[in-house]
Scaffold this active site. Sequence first.
Site, PDB file in Angstrom:
ATOM      1  N   GLU A   1      -6.618  -7.658   0.144  1.00  0.00           N
ATOM      2  CA  GLU A   1      -5.209  -7.684   0.534  1.00  0.00           C
ATOM      3  C   GLU A   1      -5.099  -7.525   2.047  1.00  0.00           C
ATOM      4  OE1 GLU A   1      -3.230  -4.638  -2.086  1.00  0.00           O
ATOM      5  OE2 GLU A   1      -5.278  -4.615  -2.862  1.00  0.00           O
TER       6      GLU A   1
ATOM      7  N   ASP B   1     -11.380   1.106  -2.781  1.00  0.00           N
ATOM      8  CA  ASP B   1      -9.932   0.969  -2.670  1.00  0.00           C
ATOM      9  C   ASP B   1      -9.573   1.471  -1.276  1.00  0.00           C
ATOM     10  OD1 ASP B   1      -7.263   0.543  -3.109  1.00  0.00           O
ATOM     11  OD2 ASP B   1      -7.013   2.072  -4.653  1.00  0.00           O
TER      12      ASP B   1
ATOM     13  N   ASN C   1       0.825  -1.202   0.000  1.00  0.00           N
ATOM     14  CA  ASN C   1       0.000   0.000   0.000  1.00  0.00           C
ATOM     15  C   ASN C   1       0.871   1.268   0.000  1.00  0.00           C
ATOM     16  OD1 ASN C   1      -2.469   1.611   0.282  1.00  0.00           O
ATOM     17  ND2 ASN C   1      -3.379  -0.285   1.016  1.00  0.00           N
ATOM     18  N   ARG C   2       0.284   2.377   0.454  1.00  0.00           N
ATOM     19  CA  ARG C   2       0.912   3.683   0.235  1.00  0.00           C
ATOM     20  C   ARG C   2       1.552   4.257   1.493  1.00  0.00           C
ATOM     21  NH1 ARG C   2      -3.609   2.981  -2.686  1.00  0.00           N
ATOM     22  NH2 ARG C   2      -3.493   3.449  -4.919  1.00  0.00           N
TER      23      ARG C   2
ATOM     24  N   GLN D   1      -7.321  -4.534   2.667  1.00  0.00           N
ATOM     25  CA  GLN D   1      -7.610  -3.562   1.612  1.00  0.00           C
ATOM     26  C   GLN D   1      -8.554  -4.223   0.614  1.00  0.00           C
ATOM     27  OE1 GLN D   1      -6.269  -0.450   1.675  1.00  0.00           O
ATOM     28  NE2 GLN D   1      -6.674   0.397  -0.367  1.00  0.00           N
TER      29      GLN D   1
ATOM     30  N   HIS E   1       3.576   0.064  -2.631  1.00  0.00           N
ATOM     31  CA  HIS E   1       3.947  -1.356  -2.774  1.00  0.00           C
ATOM     32  C   HIS E   1       5.452  -1.588  -2.906  1.00  0.00           C
ATOM     33  CE1 HIS E   1      -0.194  -2.347  -2.800  1.00  0.00           C
ATOM     34  NE2 HIS E   1      -0.443  -2.280  -4.086  1.00  0.00           N
TER      35      HIS E   1
ATOM     36  N   HIS F   1      -1.147  -9.799  -3.755  1.00  0.00           N
ATOM     37  CA  HIS F   1      -2.001  -8.868  -4.506  1.00  0.00           C
ATOM     38  C   HIS F   1      -2.743  -9.589  -5.646  1.00  0.00           C
ATOM     39  CE1 HIS F   1      -3.469  -5.156  -6.112  1.00  0.00           C
ATOM     40  NE2 HIS F   1      -2.625  -4.389  -5.423  1.00  0.00           N
ATOM     41  N   SER F   2      -3.304 -10.766  -5.353  1.00  0.00           N
ATOM     42  CA  SER F   2      -4.074 -11.467  -6.382  1.00  0.00           C
ATOM     43  C   SER F   2      -5.381 -10.741  -6.685  1.00  0.00           C
ATOM     44  CB  SER F   2      -4.374 -12.890  -5.944  1.00  0.00           C
ATOM     45  OG  SER F   2      -3.224 -13.695  -6.010  1.00  0.00           O
ATOM     46  N   TYR F   3      -5.743 -10.774  -7.974  1.00  0.00           N
ATOM     47  CA  TYR F   3      -7.021 -10.229  -8.453  1.00  0.00           C
ATOM     48  C   TYR F   3      -7.941 -11.411  -8.741  1.00  0.00           C
ATOM     49  CZ  TYR F   3      -4.930  -5.599  -9.490  1.00  0.00           C
ATOM     50  OH  TYR F   3      -4.318  -4.370  -9.417  1.00  0.00           O
TER      51      TYR F   3
END
Length: 344
Positions: free
Chosen positions: A309, A245, A83-84, A281, A109, A178-180
């Site tokens: 996440e 998000d 993340n940020r 997340q 990330h 970070h799987s979609y």
Amino acid sequence: MTTVRREAFGRMPPEEGGGEVEKFILQSDSVRVEILSFGCIITTLETKDRDGQFSDIVLGFDTLEGYTGKHPFFGTVVGRVANRIANGKFSVDAKEYQLFINNGPNSLHGGAKGFDKVLWSAEVLPNGVRFFRLSPDGEEGYPGDLKVWVTYTLSGRELAINYQAQTSKTTPISLTNHSYFNLAGQGSRDVYDHEISIEADSYLPVDDTQIPTGEVAAVQGTGFDLRQPVELGKHLQKFHLDGFDHNFCLHQGQDRRLVARVFHPPTGRTMEVHTTQPGIQFYTGNFLDGSLKGKGGATYPKHSAFCLETQNWPDAVNKPHFPNALLHPGEEYNHTTWLVFNTA
């Protein structure tokens, strides 16, 4: 009974050192998962629908070139900090550190070359695979030599991901996968027909650069109240949301707990997320735009997948009232997330 196989997947480009990338195939009666030694990437995750048919439910690419090129972290392990981090800055022991800025004004990330873009060494286990790397002092601006182990194990319907780390200097750390996902099968148009619930009484509002404002807001009476299952498409419309998000704040504690559940009524697939982490997340693929060619020639438009996440809260290193983000020498970072797949 889980079987584990390893095979060659490709070679890194010469400018990246040219090392061999391996693929590890973990298979049980009900789940099949493929993971690369590059970025610890989950490239394939096949689960059964209610009729017993397998489908691949994660976004990704058919070749290594897809993963070494620019993409939105499909299937990767991200770090040192997921993340940020606001302005890519933080202070430890009165010393300020500056990270690479790669997401508006912020660091995202792990920076320019995070854990998702490097080769890991691999060790096959009876029911899985363990990856290791040493992130050297100063890598991407972070302090300390950081030893990191990421272990994937498959047991029946359950895929466990364990993250361990030790450091030589105090450093922030927050690791996640970070799987979609699209439970209809990767390449399906959207995730609007998925029903989702998240066990969280509060979430983190963000500013226009996606950095938490510092407020820990109650979900009650808002579009962020996902404590009871909602059908995603209808829910986004009802609350005029462009997507999620956001970090959802989980009940604190080191024990395993169920934190999210997704159900896809047309196929009967369900996915539960259990974790020891303090946050999750929820991201609905808002920045996907159909420009990437994925597996089997599929394109991935906006909202064609979701991410859950498990991690520390974003920018926690700069927010003293958020859960501790620092790992000290002599301590061990140790978190596990379990994905459990069923049919209903």
